[in-house]
Design an enzyme around this catalytic site. Structure first.
Site, PDB file in Angstrom:
ATOM      1  N   SER A 143       0.876  -1.178   0.000  1.00 17.01           N
ATOM      2  CA  SER A 143       0.000   0.000   0.000  1.00 17.01           C
ATOM      3  C   SER A 143       0.910   1.223   0.000  1.00 17.01           C
ATOM      4  O   SER A 143       2.077   1.125   0.390  1.00 17.01           O
ATOM      5  CB  SER A 143      -0.846   0.004   1.279  1.00 17.01           C
ATOM      6  OG  SER A 143      -1.524   1.224   1.433  1.00 17.01           O
ATOM      7  N   TYR A 156      -2.460  -0.698  10.683  1.00 19.00           N
ATOM      8  CA  TYR A 156      -2.477  -0.964   9.235  1.00 19.00           C
ATOM      9  C   TYR A 156      -1.146  -0.545   8.603  1.00 19.00           C
ATOM     10  O   TYR A 156      -0.556  -1.297   7.831  1.00 19.00           O
ATOM     11  CB  TYR A 156      -3.655  -0.218   8.594  1.00 19.00           C
ATOM     12  CG  TYR A 156      -3.828  -0.496   7.114  1.00 19.00           C
ATOM     13  CD1 TYR A 156      -4.408  -1.684   6.672  1.00 19.00           C
ATOM     14  CD2 TYR A 156      -3.409   0.421   6.149  1.00 19.00           C
ATOM     15  CE1 TYR A 156      -4.570  -1.946   5.318  1.00 19.00           C
ATOM     16  CE2 TYR A 156      -3.575   0.172   4.796  1.00 19.00           C
ATOM     17  CZ  TYR A 156      -4.155  -1.015   4.384  1.00 19.00           C
ATOM     18  OH  TYR A 156      -4.312  -1.268   3.032  1.00 19.00           O
ATOM     19  N   LYS A 160       1.619  -2.891   6.597  1.00 15.28           N
ATOM     20  CA  LYS A 160       2.011  -2.675   5.197  1.00 15.28           C
ATOM     21  C   LYS A 160       3.518  -2.383   5.081  1.00 15.28           C
ATOM     22  O   LYS A 160       4.147  -2.754   4.089  1.00 15.28           O
ATOM     23  CB  LYS A 160       1.159  -1.572   4.576  1.00 15.28           C
ATOM     24  CG  LYS A 160      -0.311  -1.987   4.411  1.00 15.28           C
ATOM     25  CD  LYS A 160      -0.462  -3.239   3.536  1.00 15.28           C
ATOM     26  CE  LYS A 160      -1.889  -3.680   3.356  1.00 15.28           C
ATOM     27  NZ  LYS A 160      -2.017  -4.829   2.442  1.00 15.28           N
TER      28      LYS A 160
END
Ligand SMILES: NC(=O)c1ccc[n+]([C@@H]2O[C@H](COP(=O)([O-])OP(=O)(O)OC[C@H]3O[C@@H](n4cnc5c(N)ncnc54)[C@H](O)[C@@H]3O)[C@@H](O)[C@H]2O)c1
Length: 279
Positions: A143, A156, A160
């Site tokens: 991402s 998150y 990533k």
């Protein structure tokens, strides 16, 4: 990898969003598909849509958090098609909130799907590809969150960053072995998918997650972003081009890129981090 005709692609998180678009694009290139997802009805729907278009598709219900599920995915791939050439470790989930208020179950879930899913994909499929000794590719969906850090989405971002680090290490290790396997890290910007409703696949035993003002705010930002985000197909075509051209970093070209570049400058000059929302 330049020639996709009749080659075998395994895609995780294939029932929705970016994974579903990867399935379309690789099928159109002549690949035979193994679609893996934890959501059985959505997976069956994706498989029947692609089968109706005349593509060769094997759906395998898979929870990428579990090594034994990913091993079963590989076993079924080899028994059905006899080989594997492209693995897209794409399944991913999101939950927001402060790091200290987030329940440990949020860490379990996000690291379980986003990081362990990729780890299981690498540990299971790379040995098969090395043994095969044919041109292969591993596409890991990271991402732009792997290159930036925003508050209230720290878990998150951490997952990533881990996916990007794993991918980069894999790239170096395979090069050191002179392997025929290439690696790319797909780093999407905001894309119109169903990741804002990732909780639909949250295991019951991991509870419901946070309901604080910051968690609601970041979920609202993501939901709005979903409406104005890129089409999943754009990302799938970016992935295809990247694989054809053997490029590792498949990056967004919008405000996220500016944020990532500004962060690189701060790191180079050892300046304290400044918050630069990409939107
Ligand atoms: N949408 C975005 O803005 C965006 C941006 C950057 C990166 N990404 C990444 O793209 C990838 C795909 O997400 P998306 O946006 O298409 O979301 P999505 O929710 O539309 O699709 C994700 C798919 O993963 C599946 N999944 C969830 N948990 C799973 C598990 N344990 N095992 C197997 N499958 C599981 C879901 O059922 C779903 O079909 C994720 O890794 C996500 O982090 C998305």
């Amino acid at each position: 990898m330049k020639d996709f005709q009749d080659k075998i692609a395994v895609i995780t998180g294939a029932a929705s969003g970016i994974g579903r678009a990867l399935a379309d694009v690789f099928a159109e290139e002549g690949m035979r598909l193994v679609l893996a997802d934890v959501e059985p009805t959505a997976l069956a729907k994706a498989a029947s849509e692609l089968t109706a278009e005349g593509y060769d598709v094997l759906p395998v219900v898979t929870d990428v958090r579990r090594a034994e599920d990913v091993q079963r995915l590989a076993d079924q791939t080899i028994s059905e098609f006899g080989a594997v050439h492209l693995v897209c470790n794409n399944a991913g989930v999101f939950a927001g909130g402060t790091l200290w208020e987030s329940p440990i179950e949020d860490y379990d879930w996000l690291f379980g799907v986003n990081v362990w899913g990729v780890v299981h994909g690498i540990r299971t499929f790379v040995p098969i590809m090395l043994e095969q000794d044919t041109e292969c590719h591993i596409l890991n969906t990271a991402s732009m969150a792997a290159l930036t850090v925003m508050p209230f989405a720290g878990i998150y971002h951490a997952t990533k960053h881990a996916v990007l680090a794993l991918s980069e290490a894999l790239h170096h290790e395979l090069a050191a072995r002179d392997a025929k396997i290439k690696v790319s890290a797909l780093c999407p910007e905001l894309v119109s998918t169903h990741i804002d409703d990732a909780a639909r696949n949250r295991p019951e035993e991991l509870g419901r997650g946070l309901d604080t003002a910051e968690a609601r705010m970041v979920n609202q930002i993501i939901s709005t972003g979903m409406k104005n985000g890129a089409a999943p197909r754009v990302l799938a075509e970016r992935a295809l081009r990247g694989i054809q051209e053997d490029r590792f970093y498949l990056l967004a070209d919008d405000g996220w890129r500016d944020s990532a570049n500004a962060r690189c400058d701060e790191i180079r000059d050892a300046i304290n981090p400044v918050l630069r929302p990409p939107l």
